[in-house]
Design a protein around this motif. Structure first.
Motif, PDB file in Angstrom:
ATOM      1  N   ARG A 149       0.743  -1.160  -0.069  1.00 22.67           N
ATOM      2  CA  ARG A 149      -0.125   0.032   0.013  1.00 22.67           C
ATOM      3  C   ARG A 149       0.950   1.119  -0.217  1.00 22.67           C
ATOM      4  NH1 ARG A 149      -2.524  -1.821  -2.581  1.00 22.67           N
ATOM      5  NH2 ARG A 149      -2.176  -3.903  -2.199  1.00 22.67           N
ATOM      6  N   ILE A 150       2.208   1.211   0.479  1.00 20.28           N
ATOM      7  CA  ILE A 150       3.055   2.405   0.601  1.00 20.28           C
ATOM      8  C   ILE A 150       4.008   1.931  -0.723  1.00 20.28           C
ATOM      9  CG2 ILE A 150       2.527   2.988   2.977  1.00 20.28           C
ATOM     10  CD1 ILE A 150       5.216   1.559   3.670  1.00 20.28           C
ATOM     11  N   GLY A 151       4.734   3.247  -0.945  1.00 17.92           N
ATOM     12  CA  GLY A 151       5.808   3.123  -1.909  1.00 17.92           C
ATOM     13  C   GLY A 151       5.077   3.220  -3.387  1.00 17.92           C
ATOM     14  N   ARG A 152       3.985   3.874  -3.247  1.00 21.26           N
ATOM     15  CA  ARG A 152       3.299   4.033  -4.664  1.00 21.26           C
ATOM     16  C   ARG A 152       3.528   5.481  -5.273  1.00 21.26           C
ATOM     17  NH1 ARG A 152      -1.466   0.560  -5.732  1.00 21.26           N
ATOM     18  NH2 ARG A 152      -0.689  -1.288  -5.267  1.00 21.26           N
ATOM     19  N   GLY A 153       3.914   6.415  -4.139  1.00 21.05           N
ATOM     20  CA  GLY A 153       4.292   7.764  -4.772  1.00 21.05           C
ATOM     21  C   GLY A 153       5.922   7.727  -5.018  1.00 21.05           C
ATOM     22  N   ALA A 154       6.360   8.968  -5.271  1.00 19.59           N
ATOM     23  CA  ALA A 154       7.767   8.839  -5.473  1.00 19.59           C
ATOM     24  C   ALA A 154       8.513   9.250  -4.252  1.00 19.59           C
ATOM     25  CB  ALA A 154       8.114  10.306  -6.332  1.00 19.59           C
ATOM     26  N   HIS A 155       7.994   9.219  -3.081  1.00 19.33           N
ATOM     27  CA  HIS A 155       8.630   9.490  -1.721  1.00 19.33           C
ATOM     28  C   HIS A 155       9.178   8.007  -1.259  1.00 19.33           C
ATOM     29  CE1 HIS A 155       6.547  12.928  -1.788  1.00 19.33           C
ATOM     30  NE2 HIS A 155       5.485  12.258  -1.710  1.00 19.33           N
ATOM     31  N   GLU A 156      10.147   8.118  -0.395  1.00 18.53           N
ATOM     32  CA  GLU A 156      10.804   6.915   0.133  1.00 18.53           C
ATOM     33  C   GLU A 156       9.858   6.570   1.320  1.00 18.53           C
ATOM     34  OE1 GLU A 156      15.024   5.499   1.908  1.00 18.53           O
ATOM     35  OE2 GLU A 156      14.464   5.772  -0.004  1.00 18.53           O
ATOM     36  N   SER A 157       9.459   5.620   1.247  1.00 19.18           N
ATOM     37  CA  SER A 157       8.447   4.788   2.157  1.00 19.18           C
ATOM     38  C   SER A 157       9.022   3.926   3.218  1.00 19.18           C
ATOM     39  CB  SER A 157       7.494   4.211   1.331  1.00 19.18           C
ATOM     40  OG  SER A 157       6.762   4.866   0.410  1.00 19.18           O
ATOM     41  N   GLN A 158       8.413   3.805   4.470  1.00 18.62           N
ATOM     42  CA  GLN A 158       8.879   3.219   5.491  1.00 18.62           C
ATOM     43  C   GLN A 158       7.821   2.379   6.086  1.00 18.62           C
ATOM     44  OE1 GLN A 158       9.391   6.569   5.779  1.00 18.62           O
ATOM     45  NE2 GLN A 158      11.805   6.557   5.281  1.00 18.62           N
ATOM     46  N   CYS A 159       8.171   1.025   6.126  1.00 21.01           N
ATOM     47  CA  CYS A 159       7.078   0.006   6.771  1.00 21.01           C
ATOM     48  C   CYS A 159       7.894  -0.346   8.059  1.00 21.01           C
ATOM     49  CB  CYS A 159       6.860  -0.993   5.981  1.00 21.01           C
ATOM     50  SG  CYS A 159       5.763  -2.372   6.664  1.00 21.01           S
ATOM     51  N   ILE A 160       7.168  -0.270   9.313  1.00 19.16           N
ATOM     52  CA  ILE A 160       7.836  -0.795  10.568  1.00 19.16           C
ATOM     53  C   ILE A 160       6.830  -1.702  11.088  1.00 19.16           C
ATOM     54  CG2 ILE A 160       8.419   0.052  12.768  1.00 19.16           C
ATOM     55  CD1 ILE A 160       7.957   3.004  10.974  1.00 19.16           C
ATOM     56  N   LEU A 161       7.285  -2.927  11.386  1.00 19.47           N
ATOM     57  CA  LEU A 161       6.675  -3.895  12.150  1.00 19.47           C
ATOM     58  C   LEU A 161       7.014  -4.188  13.416  1.00 19.47           C
ATOM     59  CD1 LEU A 161       7.561  -6.486   8.969  1.00 19.47           C
ATOM     60  CD2 LEU A 161       5.427  -5.319   8.999  1.00 19.47           C
ATOM     61  N   ILE A 162       5.860  -3.983  14.290  1.00 20.95           N
ATOM     62  CA  ILE A 162       6.069  -3.979  15.626  1.00 20.95           C
ATOM     63  C   ILE A 162       5.756  -5.789  15.955  1.00 20.95           C
ATOM     64  CG2 ILE A 162       5.379  -3.393  18.079  1.00 20.95           C
ATOM     65  CD1 ILE A 162       6.692  -1.279  16.174  1.00 20.95           C
ATOM     66  N   ALA A 163       6.691  -5.973  16.523  1.00 16.27           N
ATOM     67  CA  ALA A 163       6.767  -7.643  16.993  1.00 16.27           C
ATOM     68  C   ALA A 163       6.488  -7.509  18.451  1.00 16.27           C
ATOM     69  CB  ALA A 163       8.027  -8.387  16.489  1.00 16.27           C
ATOM     70  N   GLY A 164       5.655  -8.597  18.614  1.00 18.17           N
ATOM     71  CA  GLY A 164       5.374  -8.931  20.368  1.00 18.17           C
ATOM     72  C   GLY A 164       6.914  -9.150  20.939  1.00 18.17           C
ATOM     73  N   ALA A 165       7.064  -8.241  22.085  1.00  9.58           N
ATOM     74  CA  ALA A 165       8.526  -8.389  22.569  1.00  9.58           C
ATOM     75  C   ALA A 165       8.810  -9.680  22.810  1.00  9.58           C
ATOM     76  CB  ALA A 165       8.370  -7.406  23.865  1.00  9.58           C
ATOM     77  N   LYS A 166       8.345 -10.484  23.432  1.00  8.58           N
ATOM     78  CA  LYS A 166       8.731 -11.987  23.791  1.00  8.58           C
ATOM     79  C   LYS A 166       9.269 -12.889  22.573  1.00  8.58           C
ATOM     80  CE  LYS A 166       4.937 -11.676  25.508  1.00  8.58           C
ATOM     81  NZ  LYS A 166       3.618 -12.123  25.984  1.00  8.58           N
ATOM     82  N   ASN A 167       8.447 -12.829  21.664  1.00 13.16           N
ATOM     83  CA  ASN A 167       8.670 -13.921  20.908  1.00 13.16           C
ATOM     84  C   ASN A 167       9.855 -13.812  19.717  1.00 13.16           C
ATOM     85  OD1 ASN A 167       8.086 -15.894  18.971  1.00 13.16           O
ATOM     86  ND2 ASN A 167       5.968 -15.617  18.927  1.00 13.16           N
ATOM     87  N   GLU A 168      10.984 -14.320  20.134  1.00  8.89           N
ATOM     88  CA  GLU A 168      12.274 -14.090  19.253  1.00  8.89           C
ATOM     89  C   GLU A 168      12.048 -14.727  17.819  1.00  8.89           C
ATOM     90  OE1 GLU A 168      15.603 -12.718  18.017  1.00  8.89           O
ATOM     91  OE2 GLU A 168      14.555 -11.937  19.752  1.00  8.89           O
ATOM     92  N   GLU A 169      11.424 -15.832  17.991  1.00  7.87           N
ATOM     93  CA  GLU A 169      11.124 -16.651  16.755  1.00  7.87           C
ATOM     94  C   GLU A 169      10.334 -15.855  15.812  1.00  7.87           C
ATOM     95  OE1 GLU A 169       9.290 -20.895  15.628  1.00  7.87           O
ATOM     96  OE2 GLU A 169       9.933 -20.532  17.789  1.00  7.87           O
ATOM     97  N   ALA A 170       9.347 -15.300  16.310  1.00 11.90           N
ATOM     98  CA  ALA A 170       8.450 -14.706  15.167  1.00 11.90           C
ATOM     99  C   ALA A 170       9.233 -13.574  14.722  1.00 11.90           C
ATOM    100  CB  ALA A 170       7.344 -14.070  16.000  1.00 11.90           C
TER     101      ALA A 170
END
Ligand code: ADP
Ligand code: MG
Length: 702
Positions: free
Chosen positions: A614-635
């Motif tokens: 959904r992002i990265g569709r315009g000319a701007h540099e885009s950022q996607c930030i994935l927040i992972a549940g703190a405990k789950n190292e495997e995830a």
């Protein structure tokens, strides 16, 4: 899969016709999905136990599950906490050492065992002093005629259900195998590999009957995989036959309408687009035009493109049946528009089906903007609304100028409802096909009286799945992104970094950008709970981003409300949109260049990849930030794949391996068959072999 050719086969008889199966057993077997003799014979063991060699009790270890055998020398039930808790225990002796076996809070276990019983146990030690197993699997060794079925061999261990003893089921399957040996050999009527007794050991040249026997009672453990592959091949052959029947059926009924067009509308359309088509878009459109013009042959046929058709079929005019694959943002909509114009120029109507109302409305708006100036009527058909373009209703002069204007209809699955009908339909387009089942696709095709068909998907489909689900379609791939796209950088962060992340997003919004904030939902439909969570989060996000304006989008909104929110976002009246994964498909707002995804570990990788499209569709540099549940190292490790690659295929392959095909495609995917033996992650070679055999009508062996 049950044998399609021979409905009256004795193998299709109900299990109740077998000796020893009364109402109670039948009900238990039904819970394991065993209804017919064939179901029973194909009930796959969960594991195997080599009962030719046992571990001595003195050799058992803590790390390795193993089978031991011994005699019960003492047993008893202890109750405590006033009788509400209990432990049942027996001690097994095999002459080398003693083994304590315990069951917590299962007091009825007591009645299954007696001192003096000889017992197999399978498990790991939990303690070594004294040697103890908790809740091992057990089987009492009974003397008598059938002993040879259960001991001194590799014994199958089956999935069970309450009340069904392992030993009974094993004996039952053994006897049924004996009884139906001849019928299994008689399965020769099905497509299956031609023989070669000398190569019996090699999958594919093993007979069906032998494979069935081997999957239950292998002579060596290595035989199990050989038998599995042979039975998997049979499943794939049955499936490929069905796919090819579907294709033949389609070809028999279809009218290869001449829909090649004459560029009369295409030219002005391309001129006003504001960009040039990419090389990949142009290449794909050439393939499409070859199909649409009724030639029925596309210039480039890859392996995937030729499957299912024999050489003769390619020279006959048949309508298009094409799958268009292209990563999110690769520009499939414009290709769909050009395809539609070919049909419209040729005097036929066309329709497009999209999986959500939001997406259908977005397409409706785009196509209105593109097509109305060309004199094409654009209509919308969703569950909540049916609108012909208002402008056109007012502007009746359009109708005068074009005595019989052609119509382009955009809709959701509402297009499938019975009262609705599009006459003179030359082309059906399905967007985001992976959100629909094969059945829905075929329903629309049938309804349109078998016109040209273009299905589009952004979920890159691993080869095994592609051949399984879309084996009857030709494939075109858009393998190039439009130029001038900003890149999407992806970061995986722990939840405690959120304050920093909000600060970052505020900066970006101050600089004029917009943001999505996504929360996972559990079901395909947003539930009341999801709704509560997302509404609460809205408050948090508002606080974090004040004074910027934040809107909320979820599946429970009325379509008018969804529309209002989307319009406000598109026009930058709101700077951030809090949403459930609803926006996953298709939404296009180029100024939105930031995406924050909470609890990202709850999504599949392919879905996250779609979301960030959904992002990265315009000319701007885009950022996607994935927040992972703190405990789950495997995830978090799993999510790192998204930091590393933007290659949708690699991501889909990884997802397939990690979560299996059902999850990769989403729960609604109803087209995916269940395999007992086939494995969509590993069996690409077998799937290919099955296709070939079916295409060649390879005469069958056995
Ligand atoms: P998807 O393949 O994910 O459906 P879209 O069709 O929504 O992608 O296209 C994404 C964006 O790229 C749209 O804004 C569209 O107008 C734009 N686009 C499509 N083709 C080109 C092109 N050849 N050059 C520049 N932009 C394009
Ligand atoms: Mg799209």
């Amino acid at each position: 899969m049950s044998p399609p050719e021979n409905k009256t086969s004795p193998l299709a008889a109900p299990v109740t016709s077998l000796w020893g199966v009364g109402a109670e057993r039948a009900a238990q077997l039904a819970r394991l999905d065993i209804h017919t003799v064939e179901d029973l014979l194909l009930h796959r063991p969960r594991r195997y136990e080599d009962r030719r060699h046992f571990k001595r009790i003195s050799e058992l270890t803590k790390d390795e599950a193993a089978t031991a055998r011994g005699t019960i020398i003492v047993q008893g039930l202890k109750r405590f906490r006033g009788g509400s808790k209990s432990v049942f225990e027996f001690v097994l002796d095999d002459g080398t050492a003693r083994l304590h076996c315990r069951w917590w809070n299962l007091p009825f276990m007591e009645k299954y065992f007696a001192v003096g019983d000889e017992v197999f146990v399978f498990g790991k030690l939990v303690e070594t002093k004294p040697r103890t197993m908790d809740h091992p699997e057990t089987e009492v060794i009974e003397g008598g005629e059938e002993g040879f079925i259960h001991i001194n061999r590799i014994a199958p261990v089956y999935p069970l259900t309450e009340g069904l003893p392992q030993r009974w089921l094993r004996g039952f399957i053994w006897r049924t195998l004996e009884k139906f040996e001849n019928q299994l050999v008689g399965q020769a009527s099905r497509l299956s590999p031609s023989l070669g007794q000398k190569n019996l050991r090699q999958a594919g040249s093993l007979s069906y009957a032998n494979a069935v026997r081997m999957i239950h009672f292998p002579e060596e453990l290595a035989d199990v995989e050989i038998a599995r592959r042979r039975l998997a091949l049979d499943e794939f052959i049955a499936l490929q036959s069905a796919i090819q029947r579907r294709r033949k059926n389609f070809e028999a009924r279809s009218r290869a309408l001449p829909c090649g067009g004459d560029n009369r509308l295409m030219k002005p359309f391309l001129a006003q687009l504001g960009f040039k088509l990419t090389g990949a878009q142009t290449k794909v459109l050439r393939e499409i035009r070859a199909d649409m013009s009724g030639a029925g042959v596309s210039p480039a046929r890859s392996e995937s493109a030729t499957h299912g058709r024999d050489a003769r079929a390619t020279t006959t005019a048949t309508p298009m049946r094409r799958l268009l694959q292209g990563d999110v943002g690769s520009g499939k909509t414009v290709v769909a528009a050009c395809t539609a114009l070919m049909a419209l120029e040729s005097g036929f109507n066309a329709a497009l089906m999209a999986p959500t109302e939001i997406l259908a409305e977005q397409h409706f708006r785009n196509f209105q903007k593109w097509f109305e100036p060309l004199g094409v009527r654009v209509e919308l058909q969703t569950g909540s609304r049916k609108t012909a373009s208002d402008k056109q209703k007012q502007n009746s002069s359009l109708v005068t100028r074009h005595p019989s204007p052609v119509t382009f209809t955009v809709g959701t699955h509402a297009l499938l409802t019975s009262g609705f009908d599009i006459p003179n339909l030359g082309l059906v387009i399905i967007d985001e096909q992976h959100k629909f089942g094969v059945a829905q696709r075929e329903q629309l095709v049938r309804k349109g009286n078998y016109p040209h068909l273009l299905v589009m998907t952004a979920t890159p489909i691993p080869r095994t799945l592609g051949l399984t689900l879309y084996g009857d379609l030709d494939v075109s791939v858009i393998d190039e992104m439009p130029a001038g796209r900003g890149r999407v950088k992806t970061f995986v962060r722990a939840a405690d970094k959120l304050p920093k992340v909000w600060e970052f997003i505020r900066e970006k919004i101050s600089a004029g950008r917009q943001a999505y904030v996504i929360y996972p939902r559990v079901e395909e439909q947003d539930t009341a709970n999801d709704l509560k969570a997302v509404t609460k989060e809205l408050e948090n996000v508002r606080r974090a981003l004040a004074p910027f304006r934040v809107g909320l989008l979820h599946g429970r909104l009325k379509s008018r409300e969804k529309d209002e929110v989307m319009t406000a976002f598109r026009t930058n009246q709101i700077q951030a949109l809090v949403a459930t994964a609803l926006i996953e498909v298709g939404v296009d707002v180029p100024n939105a260049s930031i995406m924050l995804i909470e609890n990202a570990e709850r999504f599949g990788l392919a879905q996250l990849h779609q979301l960030r499209g959904r992002i990265g569709r315009g000319a701007h540099e885009s950022q996607c930030i994935l927040i992972a549940g703190a405990k789950n190292e495997e995830a978090r490790q799993r999510l790192k794949i998204l930091e590393e690659t933007a290659d949708g295929f690699r991501i889909a392959e990884a997802d397939l391996k990690l979560r299996g095909p059902g999850e990769l495609l989403g729960r609604q995917q109803s087209g995916l068959p269940k395999f007992r033996f086939g494995n969509l992650v590993d069996d690409l070679d077998l799937i290919r072999q099955a296709r070939e055999r079916v295409a060649r009508k390879a005469p069958l062996g056995f």
